[in-house]
Write a protein that holds these residues in place. Sequence first.
Motif, PDB file in Angstrom:
ATOM      1  N   GLN A 229      28.490   1.363  43.347  1.00  0.00           N
ATOM      2  CA  GLN A 229      30.031   0.990  43.389  1.00  0.00           C
ATOM      3  C   GLN A 229      30.333   0.265  41.879  1.00  0.00           C
ATOM      4  OE1 GLN A 229      32.984   1.054  45.155  1.00  0.00           O
ATOM      5  NE2 GLN A 229      32.421   2.406  46.652  1.00  0.00           N
ATOM      6  N   PRO A 230      30.406   0.652  40.773  1.00  0.00           N
ATOM      7  CA  PRO A 230      30.359  -0.009  39.441  1.00  0.00           C
ATOM      8  C   PRO A 230      31.639  -0.726  39.489  1.00  0.00           C
ATOM      9  CG  PRO A 230      30.545   2.452  38.919  1.00  0.00           C
ATOM     10  CD  PRO A 230      30.333   2.226  40.381  1.00  0.00           C
ATOM     11  N   PRO A 231      31.735  -1.990  38.820  1.00  0.00           N
ATOM     12  CA  PRO A 231      32.935  -2.610  38.661  1.00  0.00           C
ATOM     13  C   PRO A 231      33.974  -1.849  37.790  1.00  0.00           C
ATOM     14  CG  PRO A 231      31.428  -3.686  37.257  1.00  0.00           C
ATOM     15  CD  PRO A 231      30.479  -2.490  38.040  1.00  0.00           C
ATOM     16  N   THR A 232      35.098  -2.267  38.085  1.00  0.00           N
ATOM     17  CA  THR A 232      36.229  -1.675  37.091  1.00  0.00           C
ATOM     18  C   THR A 232      36.651  -2.623  35.985  1.00  0.00           C
ATOM     19  OG1 THR A 232      38.198  -2.423  38.505  1.00  0.00           O
ATOM     20  CG2 THR A 232      37.301  -0.164  39.061  1.00  0.00           C
ATOM     21  N   ALA A 233      36.084  -3.759  36.118  1.00  0.00           N
ATOM     22  CA  ALA A 233      36.304  -4.762  35.035  1.00  0.00           C
ATOM     23  C   ALA A 233      35.310  -5.780  34.848  1.00  0.00           C
ATOM     24  CB  ALA A 233      37.498  -5.753  35.324  1.00  0.00           C
ATOM     25  N   ILE A 234      34.971  -5.984  33.687  1.00  0.00           N
ATOM     26  CA  ILE A 234      33.736  -7.072  33.390  1.00  0.00           C
ATOM     27  C   ILE A 234      34.386  -8.120  32.355  1.00  0.00           C
ATOM     28  CG2 ILE A 234      31.502  -7.417  32.589  1.00  0.00           C
ATOM     29  CD1 ILE A 234      30.941  -4.410  32.580  1.00  0.00           C
ATOM     30  N   LEU A 235      34.212  -9.315  32.923  1.00  0.00           N
ATOM     31  CA  LEU A 235      34.546 -10.587  32.173  1.00  0.00           C
ATOM     32  C   LEU A 235      33.134 -11.164  31.446  1.00  0.00           C
ATOM     33  CD1 LEU A 235      36.771 -13.061  33.795  1.00  0.00           C
ATOM     34  CD2 LEU A 235      34.979 -13.914  32.310  1.00  0.00           C
ATOM     35  N   PHE A 236      33.213 -11.035  30.332  1.00  0.00           N
ATOM     36  CA  PHE A 236      31.958 -11.648  29.448  1.00  0.00           C
ATOM     37  C   PHE A 236      31.859 -12.987  29.115  1.00  0.00           C
ATOM     38  CE2 PHE A 236      31.851  -6.940  29.101  1.00  0.00           C
ATOM     39  CZ  PHE A 236      30.427  -6.558  29.079  1.00  0.00           C
ATOM     40  N   ALA A 237      30.907 -13.481  29.221  1.00  0.00           N
ATOM     41  CA  ALA A 237      31.084 -15.058  28.706  1.00  0.00           C
ATOM     42  C   ALA A 237      31.261 -15.422  26.990  1.00  0.00           C
ATOM     43  CB  ALA A 237      29.885 -15.758  29.140  1.00  0.00           C
ATOM     44  N   ASN A 238      30.852 -14.171  26.232  1.00  0.00           N
ATOM     45  CA  ASN A 238      31.071 -14.389  24.950  1.00  0.00           C
ATOM     46  C   ASN A 238      31.280 -12.770  24.272  1.00  0.00           C
ATOM     47  OD1 ASN A 238      28.765 -13.165  24.584  1.00  0.00           O
ATOM     48  ND2 ASN A 238      28.008 -14.633  22.875  1.00  0.00           N
ATOM     49  N   ASP A 239      31.934 -12.998  23.091  1.00  0.00           N
ATOM     50  CA  ASP A 239      32.306 -11.623  22.472  1.00  0.00           C
ATOM     51  C   ASP A 239      31.192 -10.672  22.051  1.00  0.00           C
ATOM     52  OD1 ASP A 239      35.143 -12.538  22.536  1.00  0.00           O
ATOM     53  OD2 ASP A 239      35.480 -12.564  20.505  1.00  0.00           O
ATOM     54  N   MET A 240      30.161 -11.234  21.726  1.00  0.00           N
ATOM     55  CA  MET A 240      29.076 -10.418  21.336  1.00  0.00           C
ATOM     56  C   MET A 240      28.538  -9.459  22.411  1.00  0.00           C
ATOM     57  SD  MET A 240      28.265 -10.392  18.204  1.00  0.00           S
ATOM     58  CE  MET A 240      29.926 -10.746  17.627  1.00  0.00           C
ATOM     59  N   MET A 241      28.477 -10.253  23.621  1.00  0.00           N
ATOM     60  CA  MET A 241      28.139  -9.421  24.749  1.00  0.00           C
ATOM     61  C   MET A 241      29.144  -8.444  25.250  1.00  0.00           C
ATOM     62  SD  MET A 241      26.127 -12.283  27.156  1.00  0.00           S
ATOM     63  CE  MET A 241      27.293 -13.178  27.726  1.00  0.00           C
ATOM     64  N   ALA A 242      30.247  -8.757  24.981  1.00  0.00           N
ATOM     65  CA  ALA A 242      31.253  -7.944  25.381  1.00  0.00           C
ATOM     66  C   ALA A 242      31.368  -6.665  24.331  1.00  0.00           C
ATOM     67  CB  ALA A 242      32.754  -8.654  25.479  1.00  0.00           C
ATOM     68  N   ILE A 243      31.200  -6.906  23.220  1.00  0.00           N
ATOM     69  CA  ILE A 243      31.328  -5.821  22.310  1.00  0.00           C
ATOM     70  C   ILE A 243      30.255  -4.973  22.581  1.00  0.00           C
ATOM     71  CG2 ILE A 243      31.395  -5.281  19.679  1.00  0.00           C
ATOM     72  CD1 ILE A 243      32.627  -7.935  19.304  1.00  0.00           C
ATOM     73  N   ALA A 244      28.960  -5.324  22.647  1.00  0.00           N
ATOM     74  CA  ALA A 244      27.947  -4.594  23.013  1.00  0.00           C
ATOM     75  C   ALA A 244      28.033  -3.852  24.421  1.00  0.00           C
ATOM     76  CB  ALA A 244      26.551  -5.345  22.990  1.00  0.00           C
ATOM     77  N   GLY A 245      28.612  -4.263  25.200  1.00  0.00           N
ATOM     78  CA  GLY A 245      29.062  -3.800  26.426  1.00  0.00           C
ATOM     79  C   GLY A 245      29.999  -2.588  26.435  1.00  0.00           C
ATOM     80  N   LEU A 246      30.980  -2.684  25.546  1.00  0.00           N
ATOM     81  CA  LEU A 246      31.984  -1.872  25.306  1.00  0.00           C
ATOM     82  C   LEU A 246      31.472  -0.748  24.420  1.00  0.00           C
ATOM     83  CD1 LEU A 246      34.746  -0.976  24.579  1.00  0.00           C
ATOM     84  CD2 LEU A 246      34.990  -2.415  22.673  1.00  0.00           C
ATOM     85  N   SER A 247      30.756  -0.904  23.478  1.00  0.00           N
ATOM     86  CA  SER A 247      30.078   0.226  22.847  1.00  0.00           C
ATOM     87  C   SER A 247      29.145   0.916  23.845  1.00  0.00           C
ATOM     88  CB  SER A 247      29.132  -0.349  21.940  1.00  0.00           C
ATOM     89  OG  SER A 247      28.554   0.808  21.265  1.00  0.00           O
ATOM     90  N   LEU A 248      28.404   0.337  24.622  1.00  0.00           N
ATOM     91  CA  LEU A 248      27.489   1.100  25.466  1.00  0.00           C
ATOM     92  C   LEU A 248      28.421   1.811  26.813  1.00  0.00           C
ATOM     93  CD1 LEU A 248      24.688   1.519  26.911  1.00  0.00           C
ATOM     94  CD2 LEU A 248      25.424   0.172  28.693  1.00  0.00           C
ATOM     95  N   ALA A 249      29.472   1.296  27.081  1.00  0.00           N
ATOM     96  CA  ALA A 249      30.447   2.112  28.023  1.00  0.00           C
ATOM     97  C   ALA A 249      30.815   3.503  27.581  1.00  0.00           C
ATOM     98  CB  ALA A 249      31.665   1.016  28.557  1.00  0.00           C
TER      99      ALA A 249
END
Lengths: 345, 345
Positions: free
Chosen positions: B247-267
């Motif tokens: 049951q993957p989440p539908t939203a992810i709150l990252f603690a900084n931008d770098m992690m979020a950007i890498a996550g965005l790219s992967l998704a």
Amino acid sequence: MSAPSKVTIGDVARHAGVSKGTVSLAYSGKRPVSEETRQRIFSAAAELNWTASHRARALATARTGAIGLVMARDPEVLATDAFFSKFLSGCERVLAEHDMGLMLHAVTTAEAEHLVYERLAAGRADGVILLDVEIDDPRFALVQRLGLPAVVLSAHEPTRGETAGLPTVFSDDSPAITELVALMAEAGHTRIAHVAGPAHYIHGRIRQEAFSAAMRKRGLDDSLVIEGDFTASSGRDATAQLLDLPQPPTAILFANDMMAIAGLSLARSRGVRVPEDLSLSGYDDSELSAHLSPALTTVSTGAVQRGQLAVTTLLAALAGEDPGAVLADHTTVLPRDSIAPPPRP
Amino acid sequence: MSAPSKVTIGDVARHAGVSKGTVSLAYSGKRPVSEETRQRIFSAAAELNWTASHRARALATARTGAIGLVMARDPEVLATDAFFSKFLSGCERVLAEHDMGLMLHAVTTAEAEHLVYERLAAGRADGVILLDVEIDDPRFALVQRLGLPAVVLSAHEPTRGETAGLPTVFSDDSPAITELVALMAEAGHTRIAHVAGPAHYIHGRIRQEAFSAAMRKRGLDDSLVIEGDFTASSGRDATAQLLDLPQPPTAILFANDMMAIAGLSLARSRGVRVPEDLSLSGYDDSELSAHLSPALTTVSTGAVQRGQLAVTTLLAALAGEDPGAVLADHTTVLPRDSIAPPPRP
DNA sequence: CTGAAAGCGCTTACAG
DNA sequence: CTGAAAGCGCTTACAG
């Protein structure tokens, strides 16, 4: 918690029953001190918790024990620049060995920059490293007028007079660019664009010239060049411009990673697949580039090694040597997943 | 081009026909000097091209004229950190006004860090700013033992004793996190995950606690937390882990931008659309985040203002005041395009 | 191997 | 308003 560190070399000398000169010599080792008195001195110092005053030493030796570095870029840009912090960490590596420090200044105007160099020359630093060098950079004359030792960091071997005779650490950015063009051309691309850095920076210009030369040598059209300014925003805009062309390129070579990453993001948001529809490459090897999906083909510039070399070279100059121009050969293309054959027409 | 700057205050005094003390006073203004002699002194100084020796002044005043900053993170991580260079530029802004500088040190081991503080305390800096503070940070005791003035930068209001009585500049990271959770929840998300920073950092822990509190208050499950380390690589891996959930989440709150950007790219590389299938947010407002497609919702932390405030506070402490804990209230959520309602089930 | 003294280039009470 | 002198805390010839 009363004010400590008011203990001076005189206290230690008295405590150990020697002269201040001997205490100094015991630490510097500039002249032999008998093992016995050395021990007495060290334990006296330990007992009194003494450390030599840096300020006094600086005045006596006419050395500040620090080098200066001034960053003249917009902090927003620096923030995402993969180069600086690695370069800094390379500097620190060798500075620490020599018990030296780094005075960092961030400026945004030319007047502020001028002032900072004057202050550094007035004894706040023993020498400086000149970054982001431009053609006929006014700082060359400035540091010489100020009598401030300097080494310049350049992106190609300085031609005579180019850096006004200042010691120079250079890496040649051209071969990596040539290699990237080869990677793209050999994958079958013919419409290759370049999103360049500002041409007034030597490294911006060199990369662009290398791109043109490599394209022409292969008989390819080298006119698809847009000048960005290393920011994500300019990378995005340049990419949009290129994709809007009647005949958009099938590959784009960016002058740094930030512009490439923004370009990659824009392309995908338009439904352009990377690398299937569009191949991309960056420059600088930022941490992000390796962990993107697809991972970005980029160029590792050996920023840490260049930091080390720059400081080593500056220290040599401070020691009275003439280091001349020294080559930092750590530039390497890192082929990753963002380059593939172009789509069938 | 012979060695310049060997001209001293004595030369100027002689040239102007006054004493060295008067020259000093003419510049410092600590006592009145008649307009006429002041002019004589200034023109003598100009003619001889004299600038006061910083080293001599430092010894005489027992002030180095610099503050210390030590960065203990991996340079690779720092490289892509949006915070540091903005913070530095804020520091510089007020340091320049006070004719002061910044000694920057980069260390990678705890021993090296310890040594650096000792050197700074020995007269290389008048005080330091403590960044990336941890719970019961050993540096609190260290700087006090060394008698080194310090201000700590924290991510929430220090509870009593938490920063060992050191002056503290804090921003409260909680409200922004609460607001991000609200943004997501109000868009309709219920399965919201958090990719946290290391919990040993105060800012890492505070953000995570704020996330949990905000989720629970809304009756939502707050157990989807993965601890990253602020790097792109950890952001990518955490995102992969989350997307692989039954049951993957539908939203992810990252603690900084770098992690979020890498996550965005992967998704996106997995065919997960952002924000249609997955909403995302970052923290830190890196330049890239605004120019991504979609632009990343993130949090501006007022890094420049915090740099200014940290230095102002340190200068106050150096002047003998007790600044206590001062609030930096510049944290703002920047809503952009990466948050949208969750997909229909 | 060690000591006494001068010197680094400023600032700051102390007198006037 | 200004001068003469001591002092900041080291290092380094100079003697021995």
